[in-house]
Design an enzyme around this catalytic site. Structure first.
Site, PDB file in Angstrom:
ATOM      1  N   LEU A 209      72.181  84.935  62.551  1.00  0.00           N
ATOM      2  CA  LEU A 209      71.002  84.080  62.600  1.00  0.00           C
ATOM      3  C   LEU A 209      71.356  82.676  63.047  1.00  0.00           C
ATOM      4  CD1 LEU A 209      69.044  85.136  59.394  1.00  0.00           C
ATOM      5  CD2 LEU A 209      68.932  86.070  61.676  1.00  0.00           C
TER       6      LEU A 209
ATOM      7  N   LYS B 265      55.164  80.081  58.314  1.00  0.00           N
ATOM      8  CA  LYS B 265      55.036  81.439  58.840  1.00  0.00           C
ATOM      9  C   LYS B 265      56.297  82.237  58.518  1.00  0.00           C
ATOM     10  CE  LYS B 265      54.231  83.806  63.280  1.00  0.00           C
ATOM     11  NZ  LYS B 265      54.046  83.590  64.732  1.00  0.00           N
TER      12      LYS B 265
ATOM     13  N   ASP C 176      48.075  85.866  73.870  1.00  0.00           N
ATOM     14  CA  ASP C 176      47.286  86.274  72.712  1.00  0.00           C
ATOM     15  C   ASP C 176      46.226  85.224  72.371  1.00  0.00           C
ATOM     16  OD1 ASP C 176      46.539  88.068  70.760  1.00  0.00           O
ATOM     17  OD2 ASP C 176      48.002  87.372  69.283  1.00  0.00           O
TER      18      ASP C 176
END
Length: 631
Positions: A320, A369, A460
């Site tokens: 990560l 988020k 989107d």
């Protein structure tokens, strides 16, 4: 008295003369007042900028300063596209495109005409230095202070994003009729006079004085009315480096000796390199044999550790951190414990939508988020965009224990457009507010389509991804599906039914025109109040065909009122011409042939022509009132 002394009197007069000159040289402080409904705001125009050392002698630095691409400066400035990476010469003149708007500042100043550029504060920056040196008096430090009421000029924090209002104006209808297409922002120089400026821009002194008066002062921003940009005379080639200067005979001999030495040196280097490669290959063979034996043992140990779960943190943390290492200096890195505390350990009651939580950190609210590790592409997109109609990313967090990533966004108070159109039964948006939202979204899309290189496709666009702040101004959110670059083909179709462009479903074509199509669906939602897909699975845009057929305007308006318009809008005082204009734009966006759809530049222009594009200004707020219609 001392004033009776001739020398004292002389120095006193000299002092007052000096002070008067300083005062005359001060640029306009308040900016230039405007009224949005009396001219063609917003518009695209240009500023004249001079390349200057030490920081702004190349297109890349200047483009970053104005948040545009290098070709966007090179084209209007008559610079060969082959040399966009080359150095510029001192005081080389450039035309830089900007988007000009009429912006409400506060009740004292009213509305000011400017282009809002965002700048991230660095060490040693001051409002005065940035205004006078970086932006070359195209704004003033006083205006910057007014535009940033929450920032303390004497205590600017590194990393803070400040708004710099670049002075500009848009032509009014009379000027447009007289073929004045641009009002170029130009900083008046001490050596300038109006006739020389008129000659340089192929315009007349009278036209300049009509806009600016006949007594501009040094450092004032004035506006040059022109029908088209003049062709700048630029250097044909980039500046010549010292190595390109012709050599003398004596230099030739020296050059031969130096060349011979270099040649021998290269031969020796090649010999060493070949020998080194031979030794390296032998060692590599030995190492591969040893590695094979070692990996067999390591694999066994890894499987044992994996069963116990002890490898999870080590492997996750390394992978990560490796992927986000490029962004560690661009965003704030939050700790996982900090986010857990902010959200009461991710309490479901704090969910805004999906996996987005509302959290409070140091008294500030954020939208957090939560996602599995697939945020690399979203981070890559977000670090290159910066616009007032896009939701701003504040920072991120990685949790190697769970292999999760958290993106921390600004909190947008009034939720999604979807909730206001389809869920809020107490209050509904009136037409002027809906039109303002449409223009905000169009401006955001125009920015990512035209002002990023390579272009960004959101993929989107839908009403639930359009958020409304405390002043009911719209921001585009959720770049999770966004793609950098367009005109690509993909077999992996993603998006939301009811908004997806036909060519994307059938052929997998990714282009900016798919965002245009989705935006057309949002426009139809704004007019009709209906969802993009009904309970039977029928798409809203499929019902638009034929709605604007016929030549008679009255017939079209009647059809709109009876079959299409949101019942709440029928209670509102509005211009049906404005509604018809928006539906015309929507139908054009929904054309099945993507090449026939308009660009976002054309869409912004068309929407802003509406008679309803003006707002009541609250005495207690710094922006238009949120306007709603009671049920």
């Amino acid at each position: 008295m001392i004033l009776n002394h001739p020398k004292s009197l002389f120095f006193l007069l000299l002092f007052f003369f000096f002070i008067s000159q300083i005062c005359q040289a001060q640029p306009a402080i308040d900016g230039y007042k405007c009224t949005a409904n009396q001219t063609t705001y917003p518009c695209q125009t240009y500023v004249l900028y001079r390349a200057r050392p030490p920081n702004f002698l190349d297109l890349a630095s200047i483009a970053d300063l104005f948040s545009v691409s290098r070709p966007m400066i090179a084209d209007p400035s008559n610079i060969n596209i082959s040399f966009v990476n080359s150095s510029l010469i001192n005081d080389q003149i450039l035309f830089i495109p900007i988007d000009c708007s009429c912006n409400f500042v506060n009740t004292t100043f009213g509305s000011i005409s400017y282009s809002a550029l965002n700048y991230t504060i660095k060490s040693g920056d001051t409002f005065w230095k940035l205004s006078a040196e970086y932006y070359q008096n195209l704004t003033t430090y006083q205006s910057v202070e007014v535009a940033n009421p929450t920032l303390i000029a004497e205590n600017l924090q590194i990393g803070t994003v400040a708004k710099f209002p670049i002075f500009c104006k848009c032509p009014n209808q009379t000027q447009l009729q007289n073929r004045v297409n641009f009002l170029v922002s130009y900083v008046f120089q001490p050596s300038d006079n109006l006739s020389s400026i008129a000659s340089r821009f192929n315009t007349t002194t009278q036209l300049i004085t009509d806009v600016n008066g006949n007594n501009p002062r040094a450092s004032d921003t004035i506006f040059i009315p022109i029908s088209r940009l003049p062709l700048l005379s630029q250097p044909i080639n980039p500046p010549v480096s010292p190595a390109a200067v012709p050599l003398t005979r004596e230099d030739d001999r020296k050059g031969e000796v130096i060349g011979l030495g270099i040649g021998l040196g290269i031969c020796g280097l090649l010999l060493i390199l070949v020998t080194g490669l031979w030794i390296y290959s032998r060692n590599l063979l030995k190492k591969n044999r040893a590695d094979k034996e070692f990996k067999d043992v390591e694999k066994k140990q890894y499987n044992e550790k994996k069963e116990k779960g002890s490898m999870k943190k080590d492997v996750g943390e390394v992978s990560l951190l490796a992927e986000v290492s490029d962004y560690l200096d661009k965003y704030k890195v939050f700790g996982i414990e900090e986010l857990k505390e902010a959200t009461n350990d991710f309490d479901e009651r704090l969910i805004i939508e999906g996996s987005v939580y509302k959290g409070c950190i140091n008294g500030e609210f954020y939208a957090i988020k939560k996602m599995k590790w697939n945020a690399y592409e979203e981070l890559k997109i977000l670090q290159k965009v910066n616009h007032g109609n896009l939701v701003r990313l504040e920072g991120f967090c990685i949790d190697p224990e769970e292999a999760n990533c958290y993106l921390v966004y600004e909190y947008v108070e009034n939720g999604s457009l979807y909730s206001w159109l389809h869920e809020n039964n107490k209050e509904k948006l009136n037409w002027k507010t809906r039109l303002r939202i449409a223009i905000d979204v169009a401006n955001g899309l125009q920015y990512i389509h035209e002002h990023t290189r390579p272009r960004v496709v959101h993929k989107d666009i839908k009403s639930s991804n359009i958020l409304l702040d405390s002043n009911m101004r719209a921001k585009i959110a959720n770049f999770g599906l966004a793609k950098s670059g367009c005109n690509a083909i993909t077999m992996h179709i993603v998006g939301t039914q009811g908004y997806i462009a036909p060519e994307y479903i059938t052929d997998g074509v990714v282009s900016t025109k798919m965002d245009v199509f989705s935006f057309g669906v949002v426009l139809v939602e704004l007019v009709s109040g209906k969802e993009a897909m009904d309970e039977e699975g029928k798409v809203l845009w499929g019902k638009c065909e034929g709605i604007l057929e016929g030549k008679e305007e009255e017939e079209k308006v009647k059809r709109l009122r009876e079959y299409w318009m949101d019942e709440y809008l029928l209670k509102d005082t509005l211009s049906m011409e404005s509604v018809l204009n928006v539906m015309n734009v929507a139908v054009a966006c929904l054309h099945k042939d993507p090449s026939r759809r308009p660009s976002m530049v054309d869409i912004v222009y068309a929407l802003c022509k509406s008679d309803d594009f003006f707002f009541d200004v609250s005495e207690d707020a710094q922006s238009p009132r949120p306007q709603v219609v009671a049920r």
